[in-house]
Design an enzyme around this catalytic site. Structure first.
Site, mmCIF file in Angstrom:
data_model
loop_
_atom_site.group_PDB
_atom_site.id
_atom_site.type_symbol
_atom_site.label_atom_id
_atom_site.label_comp_id
_atom_site.label_asym_id
_atom_site.label_seq_id
_atom_site.Cartn_x
_atom_site.Cartn_y
_atom_site.Cartn_z
ATOM 1 N N GLU A 81 0.927 -1.125 -0.037
ATOM 2 C CA GLU A 81 0.062 0.026 0.111
ATOM 3 C C GLU A 81 0.877 1.274 0.025
ATOM 4 O O GLU A 81 0.405 2.262 0.137
ATOM 5 C CB GLU A 81 -1.182 0.058 1.290
ATOM 6 C CG GLU A 81 -0.273 -0.164 2.462
ATOM 7 C CD GLU A 81 -1.442 -0.084 3.705
ATOM 8 O OE1 GLU A 81 -1.688 0.903 4.222
ATOM 9 O OE2 GLU A 81 -1.897 -1.173 4.069
ATOM 10 N N CYS A 113 -3.639 -3.518 4.025
ATOM 11 C CA CYS A 113 -2.831 -4.775 4.456
ATOM 12 C C CYS A 113 -3.156 -6.134 3.854
ATOM 13 O O CYS A 113 -2.557 -7.004 4.126
ATOM 14 C CB CYS A 113 -2.870 -4.487 5.902
ATOM 15 S SG CYS A 113 -2.183 -3.092 6.694
ATOM 16 N N THR A 156 2.747 3.358 15.744
ATOM 17 C CA THR A 156 2.333 2.250 15.366
ATOM 18 C C THR A 156 2.762 2.281 13.735
ATOM 19 O O THR A 156 2.263 1.589 12.954
ATOM 20 C CB THR A 156 0.765 2.176 14.974
ATOM 21 O OG1 THR A 156 -0.064 3.033 14.538
ATOM 22 C CG2 THR A 156 0.290 1.934 16.522
ATOM 23 N N SER A 206 -11.022 2.397 13.131
ATOM 24 C CA SER A 206 -10.130 1.299 12.619
ATOM 25 C C SER A 206 -10.149 -0.215 13.277
ATOM 26 O O SER A 206 -10.343 -1.140 12.574
ATOM 27 C CB SER A 206 -8.892 1.604 11.721
ATOM 28 O OG SER A 206 -8.122 1.787 13.146
ATOM 29 N N HIS A 244 -3.500 -10.207 11.842
ATOM 30 C CA HIS A 244 -2.727 -9.372 11.390
ATOM 31 C C HIS A 244 -2.368 -8.173 12.646
ATOM 32 O O HIS A 244 -3.402 -8.077 13.255
ATOM 33 C CB HIS A 244 -3.753 -8.568 10.373
ATOM 34 C CG HIS A 244 -3.328 -7.057 10.083
ATOM 35 N ND1 HIS A 244 -1.882 -6.768 9.641
ATOM 36 C CD2 HIS A 244 -3.663 -5.811 10.183
ATOM 37 C CE1 HIS A 244 -1.867 -5.458 9.349
ATOM 38 N NE2 HIS A 244 -2.719 -4.936 9.978
ATOM 39 N N LYS A 253 -6.795 -7.728 21.418
ATOM 40 C CA LYS A 253 -8.255 -7.506 21.336
ATOM 41 C C LYS A 253 -8.817 -8.600 20.238
ATOM 42 O O LYS A 253 -10.010 -8.788 20.622
ATOM 43 C CB LYS A 253 -8.341 -6.146 20.658
ATOM 44 C CG LYS A 253 -8.257 -4.954 21.534
ATOM 45 C CD LYS A 253 -8.108 -3.681 20.733
ATOM 46 C CE LYS A 253 -7.557 -2.376 21.492
ATOM 47 N NZ LYS A 253 -8.251 -1.758 22.479
ATOM 48 N N ASN A 287 4.413 -2.136 12.780
ATOM 49 C CA ASN A 287 3.530 -2.494 11.642
ATOM 50 C C ASN A 287 4.294 -2.353 10.234
ATOM 51 O O ASN A 287 5.049 -1.406 9.980
ATOM 52 C CB ASN A 287 2.474 -1.249 11.571
ATOM 53 C CG ASN A 287 1.404 -1.852 10.637
ATOM 54 O OD1 ASN A 287 1.240 -3.063 10.325
ATOM 55 N ND2 ASN A 287 0.174 -1.187 10.806
ATOM 56 N N SER A 320 -7.532 -2.572 5.700
ATOM 57 C CA SER A 320 -8.521 -1.381 5.641
ATOM 58 C C SER A 320 -9.308 -1.159 4.620
ATOM 59 O O SER A 320 -8.744 -1.413 3.178
ATOM 60 C CB SER A 320 -7.910 -0.170 6.212
ATOM 61 O OG SER A 320 -7.452 -0.187 7.544
HETATM 62 N N1 CAA Z 1 -0.347 2.213 30.725
HETATM 63 C C1 CAA Z 1 -0.734 1.258 30.007
HETATM 64 N N2 CAA Z 1 -1.689 1.207 29.062
HETATM 65 C C2 CAA Z 1 -1.964 2.541 28.629
HETATM 66 C C3 CAA Z 1 -1.370 3.720 29.194
HETATM 67 C C4 CAA Z 1 -0.485 3.567 30.367
HETATM 68 N N3 CAA Z 1 0.047 4.542 30.988
HETATM 69 N N4 CAA Z 1 -2.069 4.720 28.903
HETATM 70 C C5 CAA Z 1 -2.972 4.405 27.983
HETATM 71 N N5 CAA Z 1 -2.781 3.006 27.816
HETATM 72 C C6 CAA Z 1 -3.929 2.158 27.124
HETATM 73 C C7 CAA Z 1 -5.130 2.354 26.676
HETATM 74 O O1 CAA Z 1 -6.075 2.013 27.919
HETATM 75 C C8 CAA Z 1 -5.494 1.593 25.356
HETATM 76 O O2 CAA Z 1 -5.714 0.291 25.502
HETATM 77 P P1 CAA Z 1 -6.986 -0.318 25.306
HETATM 78 O O3 CAA Z 1 -6.939 -0.384 23.875
HETATM 79 O O4 CAA Z 1 -7.114 -2.026 25.924
HETATM 80 O O5 CAA Z 1 -8.450 0.443 25.700
HETATM 81 C C9 CAA Z 1 -4.260 1.673 24.878
HETATM 82 O O6 CAA Z 1 -3.196 2.004 25.540
HETATM 83 C C10 CAA Z 1 -4.291 2.804 23.598
HETATM 84 O O7 CAA Z 1 -4.639 4.003 24.192
HETATM 85 P P2 CAA Z 1 -5.259 5.081 23.294
HETATM 86 O O8 CAA Z 1 -6.656 4.197 22.691
HETATM 87 O O9 CAA Z 1 -5.700 6.127 24.254
HETATM 88 O O10 CAA Z 1 -4.451 5.350 22.107
HETATM 89 P P3 CAA Z 1 -4.520 6.436 21.170
HETATM 90 O O11 CAA Z 1 -5.896 7.379 21.153
HETATM 91 O O12 CAA Z 1 -3.165 7.198 21.096
HETATM 92 O O13 CAA Z 1 -4.613 5.581 19.663
HETATM 93 C C11 CAA Z 1 -4.679 3.944 18.154
HETATM 94 C C12 CAA Z 1 -4.348 4.081 19.582
HETATM 95 C C13 CAA Z 1 -5.951 4.220 17.856
HETATM 96 C C14 CAA Z 1 -4.126 2.385 17.932
HETATM 97 C C15 CAA Z 1 -3.609 4.752 17.400
HETATM 98 O O14 CAA Z 1 -2.024 4.429 17.517
HETATM 99 C C16 CAA Z 1 -3.638 4.649 15.621
HETATM 100 O O15 CAA Z 1 -4.348 5.182 15.319
HETATM 101 N N6 CAA Z 1 -2.830 3.889 15.267
HETATM 102 C C17 CAA Z 1 -3.171 3.612 13.793
HETATM 103 C C18 CAA Z 1 -4.206 2.719 13.367
HETATM 104 C C19 CAA Z 1 -4.341 1.195 13.546
HETATM 105 O O16 CAA Z 1 -3.198 0.578 13.715
HETATM 106 N N7 CAA Z 1 -5.321 0.432 13.519
HETATM 107 C C20 CAA Z 1 -5.598 -0.712 13.867
HETATM 108 C C21 CAA Z 1 -6.652 -1.455 13.116
HETATM 109 S S1 CAA Z 1 -6.735 -1.129 11.442
HETATM 110 C C22 CAA Z 1 -5.550 -1.925 11.026
HETATM 111 O O17 CAA Z 1 -5.247 -3.074 11.328
HETATM 112 C C23 CAA Z 1 -4.882 -1.833 9.386
HETATM 113 C C24 CAA Z 1 -3.530 -1.196 9.562
HETATM 114 O O18 CAA Z 1 -2.754 -2.100 9.672
HETATM 115 C C25 CAA Z 1 -3.328 0.078 9.891
#
Ligand code: CAA
Length: 396
Positions: A81, A113, A156, A206, A244, A253, A287, A320
């Site tokens: 991609e 992906c 990521t 996502s 993945h 998850k 990733n 995605s």
């Molecule tokens: N200690 C331990 N854990 C902590 C913490 C701390 N101090 N602070 C926060 N956390 C935990 C949160 O509780 C959360 O855990 P859960 O998911 O179990 O609830 C985790 O850390 C992440 O916290 P947030 O959700 O607040 O993090 P964020 O808002 O910064 O975003 C994300 C996380 C959405 C993955 C972001 O990194 C992102 O957008 N990444 C890119 C998208 C992605 O990878 N999507 C995956 C599905 S799509 C796909 O798979 C295709 C692909 O390859 C892209």
């Protein structure tokens, strides 16, 4: 006819960034990245590394691991991609740099992906149909995952390529036709507009699209896969489940969701056995988009303490946009010894750890890399040297 993965080749950039250091630089608790996202390090590509150079190195490594000659390759598909051209496929560059035969069919697949999985399924069908006539396929997932500095997606990111040598005498994993379930849904969870180097992502959405894809693909797999449905969770029949892995926690998850569908109130119990070995390598790489699932498979084969010979492994691919697929294959005798001898851990251990300042300098420099004037080769290839007359120039 038998068809499956005969060898795996991995290529990584020479640099890596510790997420603990990135967290400190971004005023975030390191535990958020290390435990909350479940990733420790992300691979960082220097400016002379791109999707092509990674793909070529991974392919070379797969051919070496299999002991197969380039003249035996009749199909080469690169799933990516993060392609380097709107028209010329990465597979054409790979064909030239590797020196594949002129009778080899080459093309690129794009579906976030999922692209490499589309290539793998095509190669399996090509072999089963008899069209391969003894030839083998090279299926490569190569990507540079980039969300940009100071974005939620930044921890990521990652970069790397995984090449699969697919043949009618697979020494790693054999796939039977029919053991596959597919689920597609038009969503806007993650994409990269034509004008942007960085991916745009609706991060939390996502995650839910990924889980929706898993659920749909799992239900479709159950409808198609035959065999007895005994007591207890269906997925207990597998020796490992490779999901993945955009980041380690996503697999946690996913497993929780899958086992929930099976009525398992304590998914953590089966996680150590079925999933933990698949995450050892991905947690240290980050990733790599199309290659991520196959890095998880490589990790299962090289890191699992259990004897997987003769056991079925499940693979879950998510692209995605979206297309999701759950499929399974049987681990071949001797596969784990072959995987352990492949040196993947040594490749990761050999990466140079860079600091956040160097990482940011590289990220900025990569902004202009596609228009940089080509320079002479000054080291071993394959390297991206820049552009001359609108043509991308590589050292071999
Ligand atoms: N200690 C331990 N854990 C902590 C913490 C701390 N101090 N602070 C926060 N956390 C935990 C949160 O509780 C959360 O855990 P859960 O998911 O179990 O609830 C985790 O850390 C992440 O916290 P947030 O959700 O607040 O993090 P964020 O808002 O910064 O975003 C994300 C996380 C959405 C993955 C972001 O990194 C992102 O957008 N990444 C890119 C998208 C992605 O990878 N999507 C995956 C599905 S799509 C796909 O798979 C295709 C692909 O390859 C892209």
């Amino acid at each position: 006819m038998h068809a499956g993965i005969d060898a795996i080749g991995l290529a990584l950039p020479p640099l890596t960034l510790e997420l603990a250091a990135l967290a400190r630089a971004r005023n975030v608790e390191p535990s958020k990245f290390l435990e909350g996202l479940g990733t420790t390090r992300i691979s960082i590509p220097p400016v002379d590394e791109d999707t092509v150079t990674l793909a070529v190195r991974a392919a070379n490594s797969a051919l070496e691991n299999a002991g197969v000659a380039k003249s035996d390759i009749g199909l080469c598909i690169v799933g990516t991609e993060t392609a380097v051209d709107h028209s010329k496929p990465v597979a054409a560059f790979v064909h030239g740099l590797l020196g594949l035969p002129s009778g080899c069919r080459i093309y690129e697949t794009k579906h976030a992906c999922y692209g490499a999985t589309a290539g793998l399924q095509t190669a399996l069908d090509w072999i089963r149909s008899g069209s391969a006539r003894g030839k083998k396929a090279l299926i490569i997932g190569s990507d540079i995952a980039r969300y940009g500095l100071r974005t939620p997606g930044e921890p990521t990111q990652g970069a790397g390529a995984v090449a699969l040598l697919v043949s009618d005498a697979p020494r790693l994993v054999a796939f039977e036709p029919g053991k596959v379930g597919t689920f597609a849904h038009d969503v806007n969870d993650f994409w990269r507009p034509l004008y942007s180097k960085d991916a745009v992502v609706d991060g939390h959405y996502s995650v839910s699209c990924y889980l929706e894809g898993l659920e749909g693909a799992y239900r479709a797999y159950l409808e198609r896969a035959d065999g007895p449905r005994g007591e207890g969770p269906f997925s207990d029949r597998f020796g490992a489940i490779a999901y993945h892995v955009p980041y380690g926690k996503m697999a946690v998850k996913a497993h929780r969701h899958l086992r929930g569908l099976e009525g398992d109130a304590d998914p953590a119990k089966s996680f150590e056995r079925l999933v933990a070995p698949t995450l050892v390598l991905p947690r240290l790489v980050g990733n790599i988009y199309t290659g991520s699932l196959y890095l998880a498979l490589a990790s299962a084969l090289s890191e699992s303490p259990a004897d997987l010979a003769g056991r079925e492994v499940a693979l879950f691919s998510y692209g995605s946009g979206s297309c999701a697929e759950l499929f399974s294959g049987t681990v071949q005798p001797g596969a784990q010894a072959r995987a352990r001898a492949s040196g993947w851990r040594a490749l990761i251990d050999g990466q140079r750890v860079i600091d956040v300042a160097e990482y940011e300098t590289i990220m900025d420099a990569r902004e202009a890399m596609d228009t940089r004037a080509a320079h002479d080769a000054d080291g071993p290839g394959p390297r991206f040297l820049g552009v001359r007359d609108h043509r991308r120039i590589y050292s071999a």
